[in-house]
Design a protein around this motif. Structure first.
Motif, mmCIF file in Angstrom:
data_model
loop_
_atom_site.group_PDB
_atom_site.id
_atom_site.type_symbol
_atom_site.label_atom_id
_atom_site.label_comp_id
_atom_site.label_asym_id
_atom_site.label_seq_id
_atom_site.Cartn_x
_atom_site.Cartn_y
_atom_site.Cartn_z
ATOM 1 N N ARG A 281 0.808 -1.247 -0.122
ATOM 2 C CA ARG A 281 -0.068 0.012 0.088
ATOM 3 C C ARG A 281 0.729 0.985 -0.229
ATOM 4 N NH1 ARG A 281 -4.060 -0.201 4.151
ATOM 5 N NH2 ARG A 281 -4.168 2.080 3.776
ATOM 6 N N TYR A 282 2.041 1.168 0.273
ATOM 7 C CA TYR A 282 2.805 2.471 0.545
ATOM 8 C C TYR A 282 3.976 2.316 -0.907
ATOM 9 C CZ TYR A 282 1.379 3.610 5.058
ATOM 10 O OH TYR A 282 0.688 3.871 6.167
ATOM 11 N N VAL A 283 3.351 1.637 -1.829
ATOM 12 C CA VAL A 283 4.160 1.860 -3.197
ATOM 13 C C VAL A 283 3.456 2.980 -3.801
ATOM 14 C CG1 VAL A 283 4.770 1.027 -5.315
ATOM 15 C CG2 VAL A 283 5.065 -0.496 -3.234
ATOM 16 N N LYS A 284 3.897 4.083 -4.044
ATOM 17 C CA LYS A 284 3.407 5.338 -4.616
ATOM 18 C C LYS A 284 2.687 5.057 -6.047
ATOM 19 C CE LYS A 284 3.700 10.150 -5.486
ATOM 20 N NZ LYS A 284 4.666 11.270 -5.566
ATOM 21 N N GLY A 285 1.380 5.143 -6.405
ATOM 22 C CA GLY A 285 0.817 4.956 -7.362
ATOM 23 C C GLY A 285 0.131 3.664 -7.465
ATOM 24 N N LEU A 286 0.530 2.730 -6.657
ATOM 25 C CA LEU A 286 0.038 1.281 -6.870
ATOM 26 C C LEU A 286 -1.391 1.128 -6.351
ATOM 27 C CD1 LEU A 286 0.998 -1.575 -7.938
ATOM 28 C CD2 LEU A 286 1.537 -2.150 -5.306
ATOM 29 N N ARG A 287 -2.062 0.593 -7.151
ATOM 30 C CA ARG A 287 -3.615 0.362 -7.023
ATOM 31 C C ARG A 287 -3.609 -0.862 -5.908
ATOM 32 N NH1 ARG A 287 -7.100 -0.041 -12.273
ATOM 33 N NH2 ARG A 287 -8.564 -0.052 -10.509
ATOM 34 N N GLN A 288 -4.818 -0.755 -4.995
ATOM 35 C CA GLN A 288 -5.020 -1.912 -4.143
ATOM 36 C C GLN A 288 -5.005 -3.025 -4.843
ATOM 37 O OE1 GLN A 288 -7.734 -1.189 -1.090
ATOM 38 N NE2 GLN A 288 -7.804 -3.217 -0.213
ATOM 39 N N GLU A 289 -6.137 -2.963 -5.998
ATOM 40 C CA GLU A 289 -6.310 -4.315 -6.641
ATOM 41 C C GLU A 289 -5.230 -4.976 -7.273
ATOM 42 O OE1 GLU A 289 -9.149 -5.688 -10.374
ATOM 43 O OE2 GLU A 289 -9.148 -3.446 -10.033
ATOM 44 N N THR A 290 -4.295 -4.046 -7.968
ATOM 45 C CA THR A 290 -3.064 -4.835 -8.486
ATOM 46 C C THR A 290 -2.182 -5.014 -7.264
ATOM 47 O OG1 THR A 290 -3.219 -2.855 -10.031
ATOM 48 C CG2 THR A 290 -0.987 -4.042 -9.903
ATOM 49 N N GLY A 291 -2.026 -4.437 -6.153
ATOM 50 C CA GLY A 291 -1.084 -4.920 -5.155
ATOM 51 C C GLY A 291 -1.452 -6.272 -4.313
ATOM 52 N N GLU A 292 -2.944 -6.160 -4.205
ATOM 53 C CA GLU A 292 -3.401 -7.634 -3.697
ATOM 54 C C GLU A 292 -3.313 -8.825 -4.939
ATOM 55 O OE1 GLU A 292 -7.471 -6.564 -2.909
ATOM 56 O OE2 GLU A 292 -7.075 -6.119 -0.906
ATOM 57 N N ALA A 293 -3.479 -8.585 -6.009
ATOM 58 C CA ALA A 293 -3.063 -9.487 -6.933
ATOM 59 C C ALA A 293 -1.620 -9.986 -7.042
ATOM 60 C CB ALA A 293 -3.265 -9.081 -8.499
ATOM 61 N N ILE A 294 -0.743 -9.168 -6.653
ATOM 62 C CA ILE A 294 0.838 -9.210 -6.843
ATOM 63 C C ILE A 294 0.978 -10.213 -5.661
ATOM 64 C CG2 ILE A 294 2.964 -8.575 -6.207
ATOM 65 C CD1 ILE A 294 2.157 -5.937 -7.576
ATOM 66 N N ALA A 295 0.588 -9.806 -4.304
ATOM 67 C CA ALA A 295 0.419 -10.847 -2.995
ATOM 68 C C ALA A 295 -0.044 -12.253 -3.264
ATOM 69 C CB ALA A 295 -0.043 -10.153 -2.080
ATOM 70 N N GLU A 296 -1.231 -12.335 -4.157
ATOM 71 C CA GLU A 296 -1.866 -13.458 -4.261
ATOM 72 C C GLU A 296 -1.145 -14.457 -5.348
ATOM 73 O OE1 GLU A 296 -6.030 -12.507 -5.328
ATOM 74 O OE2 GLU A 296 -6.471 -11.984 -3.420
ATOM 75 N N ALA A 297 -0.332 -13.878 -6.192
ATOM 76 C CA ALA A 297 0.210 -14.579 -7.019
ATOM 77 C C ALA A 297 1.403 -15.220 -6.876
ATOM 78 C CB ALA A 297 0.444 -13.587 -8.163
ATOM 79 N N ARG A 298 2.131 -14.994 -5.357
ATOM 80 C CA ARG A 298 3.087 -15.617 -5.100
ATOM 81 C C ARG A 298 3.004 -17.163 -4.676
ATOM 82 N NH1 ARG A 298 3.814 -10.775 -1.875
ATOM 83 N NH2 ARG A 298 3.148 -11.574 -0.062
#
Length: 298
Positions: A281-298
């Motif tokens: 969430r503290y990556v500037k400009g990163l949308r929550q939907e994208t951030g959650e997708a990154i975390a789920e893809a690991r």
């Protein structure tokens, strides 16, 4: 409407999950070490007592118990400030000024606050005792507090107040000062119950930060924006208190900030058993939907 309630609610989940302890905010013990931190104005990220004005006052008033903390929460408000009650209260706490009362009849309801009115009820009581106001008239005075019609209400009641004070033998010079105190209803003051409620939340935040620094900082960062300080200030303050903070990592970070266990060797170097991992969430400009997708893809 209070972000701190969300922080404390998150801590009620984080503390049992990671520390294995129940956090019951209705049953917190009164911890002298927590009050010592408050007295030092070590209050970054705490509810109601983190402002510059509060930090300036805390080392002088030195709250030692819950009642002291309630008064501290109440005093940095427009009413006490414009009424010039703050400095007399602090000076009396420090023993530099004797506790006095404008009239002996005020002592029963002002002795707890060292002769200085800090709560709405005390201002109402001044009017009731000094000028024989009825409960209904005192309530009308209370309604004037911070209201748009405060000047009109005070003007309408002025003759009534002067007549009542004269009947009670109060001298003209003391009447002037009492009217000045009553005029503080133009500005906002806390009812005592509200001060106790806010002091309870303030103490809960201080207790949680002192005993569960990683969980508290994690919850605080996950509920930004709120309070007086930026996330970077909150993080640096936590580091100063001995918290290990891990950077954003695409392989480890969730969307929200999280806690990670440390090795036995690492625990000897830090004050908390867990490290704080900064979330995506503290990556500037990163949308929550994208951030959650990154975390789920690991």
């Amino acid at each position: 409407g209070l972000g701190m309630l969300a922080v404390l609610a998150d801590c009620r989940g984080l503390v049992p999950k990671h520390y294995g302890k129940t956090l019951d905010y209705a049953q917190l013990p009164q911890d002298a070490e927590v009050y010592e931190g408050i007295q030092k104005a070590d209050t970054v990220g705490l509810f109601q007592i983190e402002s510059r004005a509060q930090m300036s006052a805390l080392p002088r008033t030195k709250p030692k118990c819950f009642a002291d903390l309630s008064m501290q929460v109440a005093i940095i408000r427009p009413g006490p400030v414009t009424g010039k009650f703050v400095n007399p209260y602090i000076e009396r706490r420090l023993g530099r000024q004797p506790v006095t009362y404008l009239h002996p009849s005020f002592e029963p309801f002002l002795h707890r606050t060292l002769g200085v009115p800090l709560f709405q009820e005390q201002v109402m009581k001044v009017g009731m005792v000094a000028a024989n106001l009825t409960g209904g008239e005192a309530e009308e005075l209370r309604k004037a507090m911070g209201g748009k019609r405060s000047d009109a209400i005070l003007t309408r009641m002025r003759e009534r107040l002067i007549a009542g004070m004269t009947a009670n033998g109060i001298t003209p010079d003391v009447q002037v000062e009492i009217l000045r105190i009553l005029s503080t209803v133009r500005e906002f003051m806390f009812p005592e119950s509200h001060a106790h409620s806010f002091a309870s939340i303030a103490y809960s935040s201080a207790y949680t930060k002192f005993h569960y620094l990683a969980a508290y900082t994690c919850a605080l960062l996950n509920n930004q924006p709120m309070g007086f300080y930026s996330p970077s200030t909150i993080i640096n303050d936590a580091k100063r208190h001995g918290l290990k903070v891990l950077p954003i990592d695409v392989q480890h970070s969730e969307w929200n900030c999280t806690l990670e266990p440390m090795s036995e060797v690492e625990r000897t170097k830090y004050t908390d058993s867990f490290a704080l991992r900064i979330g995506l969430r503290y990556v500037k400009g990163l949308r929550q939907e994208t951030g959650e997708a990154i975390a789920e893809a690991r």
